[in-house]
Design an enzyme around this catalytic site. Structure first.
Site, PDB file in Angstrom:
ATOM      1  N   ARG A  75       1.409  42.679  12.913  1.00  0.00           N
ATOM      2  CA  ARG A  75       0.791  41.938  14.017  1.00  0.00           C
ATOM      3  C   ARG A  75      -0.496  42.623  14.455  1.00  0.00           C
ATOM      4  NH1 ARG A  75       4.282  39.274  12.428  1.00  0.00           N
ATOM      5  NH2 ARG A  75       5.920  38.118  13.517  1.00  0.00           N
ATOM      6  N   LYS A 135       6.245  31.839  29.027  1.00  0.00           N
ATOM      7  CA  LYS A 135       5.755  32.361  27.739  1.00  0.00           C
ATOM      8  C   LYS A 135       6.822  32.840  26.769  1.00  0.00           C
ATOM      9  CE  LYS A 135       5.356  37.082  29.318  1.00  0.00           C
ATOM     10  NZ  LYS A 135       4.670  38.357  29.247  1.00  0.00           N
ATOM     11  N   PRO A 192      14.803  34.689  13.450  1.00  0.00           N
ATOM     12  CA  PRO A 192      14.362  33.343  13.064  1.00  0.00           C
ATOM     13  C   PRO A 192      13.002  33.010  13.676  1.00  0.00           C
ATOM     14  CG  PRO A 192      16.622  33.301  13.891  1.00  0.00           C
ATOM     15  CD  PRO A 192      16.102  34.690  14.129  1.00  0.00           C
ATOM     16  N   SER A 227      -2.885  31.037  22.814  1.00  0.00           N
ATOM     17  CA  SER A 227      -2.133  32.054  22.086  1.00  0.00           C
ATOM     18  C   SER A 227      -2.280  31.846  20.588  1.00  0.00           C
ATOM     19  CB  SER A 227      -0.660  31.916  22.474  1.00  0.00           C
ATOM     20  OG  SER A 227       0.152  32.667  21.604  1.00  0.00           O
ATOM     21  N   ASN A 252       7.621  35.182  37.726  1.00  0.00           N
ATOM     22  CA  ASN A 252       7.843  36.211  36.701  1.00  0.00           C
ATOM     23  C   ASN A 252       7.033  37.466  37.015  1.00  0.00           C
ATOM     24  OD1 ASN A 252       9.133  37.037  34.286  1.00  0.00           O
ATOM     25  ND2 ASN A 252       7.215  36.774  33.158  1.00  0.00           N
ATOM     26  N   LYS A 286       0.950  24.983  24.497  1.00  0.00           N
ATOM     27  CA  LYS A 286      -0.415  25.541  24.434  1.00  0.00           C
ATOM     28  C   LYS A 286      -1.334  24.576  23.671  1.00  0.00           C
ATOM     29  CE  LYS A 286       0.167  29.500  26.578  1.00  0.00           C
ATOM     30  NZ  LYS A 286      -0.405  29.704  27.910  1.00  0.00           N
ATOM     31  N   THR A 299      -0.006  31.866  18.778  1.00  0.00           N
ATOM     32  CA  THR A 299       1.179  31.099  18.385  1.00  0.00           C
ATOM     33  C   THR A 299       0.792  29.672  17.975  1.00  0.00           C
ATOM     34  OG1 THR A 299       3.486  30.722  18.980  1.00  0.00           O
ATOM     35  CG2 THR A 299       1.867  30.189  20.646  1.00  0.00           C
ATOM     36  N   TYR A 318       7.039  26.342  23.124  1.00  0.00           N
ATOM     37  CA  TYR A 318       6.025  27.106  23.870  1.00  0.00           C
ATOM     38  C   TYR A 318       4.654  26.908  23.234  1.00  0.00           C
ATOM     39  CZ  TYR A 318       3.173  31.247  24.907  1.00  0.00           C
ATOM     40  OH  TYR A 318       2.124  32.087  25.224  1.00  0.00           O
TER      41      TYR A 318
END
Ligand code: NAD
Ligand code: UFG
Length: 341
Positions: free
Chosen positions: A235, A89, A297, A129, A35, A157, A131, A153
């Site tokens: 954020r 990611k 979503p 993260s 990537n 983590k 997340t 994802y």
């Protein structure tokens, strides 16, 4: 210190390599370029005035890693610490291809830790993260908030964090730092390196930048009916150079063996989608057309960090503003409209 940086050709990795070298560290990068492009490392070499030591390698390639550690040791500069960025990611992609996400992300961590063990390297800084917090129970989010990732994802983590906790607790001297990034944005102020997403960007800032430069018509704002001051999602946008400095701070201040250090890396302040678009448009001096679209979503209303651990334990604090990030993204985007290609 000789630091191995996995995924060092990528967005956050390349900025961190510049910062590490600037701080006097010796760096070796491994990356499979799945990537990223080697051009980013060539430019890192340009910025730092020295070529980057690079091995094109999948982190799951145990033999390749062993050879890399052995070569470093026999050259008289053994690897002393690893910063592990390499991985996949994209949240949406992880929902469709969960097995690939576990294979690459968890598989890489397992192989890397085994190779580090055998090479006698016991210090690791891991890219986690925000997340992992899923839909946060409160904001700002402290590190002891419940870990409840809402997608594959995020679960990879959380699994790796768990693995690293077990490794730290094994009584064999491991020093583990888990860095939970909020929303990395911006680019190096030179405009030479930056974020280079392939295809349509998933993230807000790269999308806004591509609209500003004329590559796309308008930004779709995913929902304006959230419980936030202007109804759009909030954020914690952290400049990638500040994030890179956070890694240097984490290397400088490792935890004692036994328990990992878990640290949020964010600014501590949230910005809404409308604020981001307005700031970018002002900084760039060009209009950024947008329309309101349905919610995406899986999105949450607001997510920003409690940064007191970073300040107290690492002595680190984000210094750059959202306007700085927009200006640096704009410089990168304008001078490289097609990224590294
Ligand atoms: P990126 O895709 O730009 O960088 C990741 C790099 O890892 C790429 O250069 C890629 O080629 C490489 N890579 C992937 N799989 C590999 C493998 N098996 N072996 C060797 N190299 C491999 O992503 P980034 O934004 O720089 O993210 C770096 C890390 O930070 C990732 O672990 C990501 O999950 C984490 N993170 C990123 C964000 C974000 O919004 N950018 C937020 C939180 C956490
Ligand atoms: N947004 C839009 N339009 C877009 C893109 C995004 O309105 O075209 C909105 C989103 O709804 C959200 C905000 O802009 O409110 C930020 O979205 P991003 O996709 O840039 O970032 P996320 O917070 O959704 O996710 C990012 C990373 C994840 C990571 C998470 C927490 O992409 O990998 O931060 O760190 F897990």
């Amino acid at each position: 210190m000789h630091v191995l940086v996995t995924g060092g050709a990528g967005y956050i990795g390349s900025h961190t390599v510049v910062t590490l070298i600037g701080a006097g560290h010796r760096v070796t990068v491994v990356d499979d370029l799945s990537n990223s492009s080697e051009e980013s490392l060539r430019r890192v070499g340009e910025l730092t005035g020295q070529p980057v030591a690079f091995h094109r390698l999948d982190v799951r390639d145990r033999r390749g890693l062993d050879e890399m550690f052995a070569r470093a040791a026999s050259s008289g500069h053994p690897v002393e610490a690893v910063i592990h960025f390499a991985g996949l990611k994209a949240v949406g992609e992880s929902v469709v291809e969960p097995v690939r996400y576990y294979d690459v992300n968890v598989g890489s961590a397992v192989v890397l830790l085994a190779a580090m063990h055998d090479a006698g390297v016991r210090r690791i800084v891991f890219s986690s993260s925000a997340t992992v917090y899923g839909d946060p129970v409160c904001v700002p989010i402290p590190e002891d908030a419940v870990v409840q990732p809402a997608n594959p994802y995020g679960r990879t983590k959380a699994v790796i964090e768990g693995l690293l906790r077990d490794v730290a607790a094994s009584g064999t001297g491991w020093q583990v730092s888990l860095l939970r990034y909020f929303n990395p944005v911006g680019a190096h102020p030179s405009g030479r390196i930056g974020e280079d997403p392939t295809g349509t960007p998933n993230n807000l800032l790269p999308f806004v930048a591509q609209v500003a430069v004329g590559r796309r018509r308008e930004v779709a704002i995913f929902g304006d009916d959230y419980d936030t001051p202007d109804g759009t999602g909030v954020r914690d946008y952290i400049h990638v150079v500040d994030l890179a400095l956070g890694h240097v701070a984490a290397l400088d201040r490792p935890p004692a063996p036994g328990t990992p250090l878990v640290v949020n890396l964010g600014t501590g302040t949230g910005a809404s989608v409308l604020e981001v678009i307005r700031t970018f448009s002002e900084v760039a001096g060009v209009p950024v057309p947008y329309r309101i679209a349905p919610r995406r979503p899986g999105d949450v209303a607001a997510c920003y960090a409690d940064v007191s651990v970073a300040t107290e334990v690492l002595g680190w604090k984000a210094q750059r503003s959202l306007a700085d990030a927009c200006a640096d993204t704009w410089r990168w985007q304008r001078s490289n409209p097609n990224g590294y290609r």
